[in-house]
Motif scaffolding. Structure first.
Motif, PDB file in Angstrom:
ATOM      1  N   SER A   1      30.767  36.678  39.948  1.00 12.75           N
ATOM      2  CA  SER A   1      30.498  36.342  38.559  1.00 12.75           C
ATOM      3  C   SER A   1      29.249  35.482  38.466  1.00 12.75           C
ATOM      4  CB  SER A   1      31.685  35.589  37.968  1.00 12.75           C
ATOM      5  OG  SER A   1      31.419  35.229  36.648  1.00 12.75           O
ATOM      6  N   THR A   2      28.349  35.859  37.585  1.00 10.57           N
ATOM      7  CA  THR A   2      27.117  35.073  37.417  1.00 10.57           C
ATOM      8  C   THR A   2      27.291  33.975  36.374  1.00 10.57           C
ATOM      9  OG1 THR A   2      26.274  36.612  35.771  1.00 10.57           O
ATOM     10  CG2 THR A   2      25.661  37.014  38.072  1.00 10.57           C
TER      11      THR A   2
ATOM     12  N   LEU B   1      51.599  31.955  34.110  1.00 10.76           N
ATOM     13  CA  LEU B   1      50.514  32.778  33.605  1.00 10.76           C
ATOM     14  C   LEU B   1      49.667  33.291  34.756  1.00 10.76           C
ATOM     15  CD1 LEU B   1      49.291  30.645  30.581  1.00 10.76           C
ATOM     16  CD2 LEU B   1      50.769  32.635  30.556  1.00 10.76           C
ATOM     17  N   LYS B   2      49.324  34.555  34.708  1.00  4.01           N
ATOM     18  CA  LYS B   2      48.426  35.124  35.700  1.00  4.01           C
ATOM     19  C   LYS B   2      47.039  35.182  35.067  1.00  4.01           C
ATOM     20  CE  LYS B   2      47.717  38.970  38.794  1.00  4.01           C
ATOM     21  NZ  LYS B   2      48.180  40.263  39.260  1.00  4.01           N
ATOM     22  N   LEU B   3      46.197  34.259  35.468  1.00  4.09           N
ATOM     23  CA  LEU B   3      44.861  34.171  34.907  1.00  4.09           C
ATOM     24  C   LEU B   3      43.929  35.153  35.604  1.00  4.09           C
ATOM     25  CD1 LEU B   3      44.597  30.285  34.682  1.00  4.09           C
ATOM     26  CD2 LEU B   3      45.147  31.894  32.876  1.00  4.09           C
ATOM     27  N   PRO B   4      42.925  35.653  34.898  1.00  8.42           N
ATOM     28  CA  PRO B   4      41.988  36.574  35.548  1.00  8.42           C
ATOM     29  C   PRO B   4      41.167  35.851  36.604  1.00  8.42           C
ATOM     30  CG  PRO B   4      41.252  36.033  33.339  1.00  8.42           C
ATOM     31  CD  PRO B   4      42.611  35.421  33.521  1.00  8.42           C
ATOM     32  N   GLN B   5      40.781  36.603  37.646  1.00  6.13           N
ATOM     33  CA  GLN B   5      39.974  36.027  38.709  1.00  6.13           C
ATOM     34  C   GLN B   5      38.550  35.800  38.211  1.00  6.13           C
ATOM     35  OE1 GLN B   5      40.320  38.835  41.900  1.00  6.13           O
ATOM     36  NE2 GLN B   5      42.165  37.882  42.678  1.00  6.13           N
ATOM     37  N   ALA B   6      37.902  34.818  38.810  1.00 11.14           N
ATOM     38  CA  ALA B   6      36.523  34.533  38.437  1.00 11.14           C
ATOM     39  C   ALA B   6      35.605  35.675  38.823  1.00 11.14           C
ATOM     40  CB  ALA B   6      36.065  33.240  39.107  1.00 11.14           C
TER      41      ALA B   6
END
Length: 86
Positions: free
Chosen positions: A52-53, A24-29
């Motif tokens: 990302s806050t 799985l390619k997870l989204p970057q933070a």
């Protein structure tokens, strides 16, 4: 040999299940973003990763006032110009 056969079968099944698992390619933070603007006769492009806050208040809480909040995360910010600058 009959006692070893079930263990070999289970081992082969687990090995096949492990190697056959989809990656799985997870989204970057910190997601990637791009801004492109024409200024005068040249195009300026800025590629950056927005920090990302995660729902937190940044200025005045996470980062004190009058202190810089970093402009990039995961990768360095890249600014490109279509034409040469003098």
């Amino acid at each position: 040999m009959k006692k070893l056969l079930p263990f070999l079968f289970v081992f082969a099944f687990l090995l096949a299940a492990h190697t056959g698992r989809a990656q799985l390619k997870l989204p970057q933070a910190s997601p990637a973003s791009m801004v492109k603007q024409t200024v005068g006769l040249t195009d300026i492009t800025v590629n950056y990763h927005a920090p990302s806050t995660k729902g937190r208040k940044v200025f005045g809480n996470l980062v004190p006032y009058k202190q810089l909040w970093r402009a990039g995360a995961n990768e360095a910010t890249l600014i490109t110009f279509e034409d040469e600058l003098f």
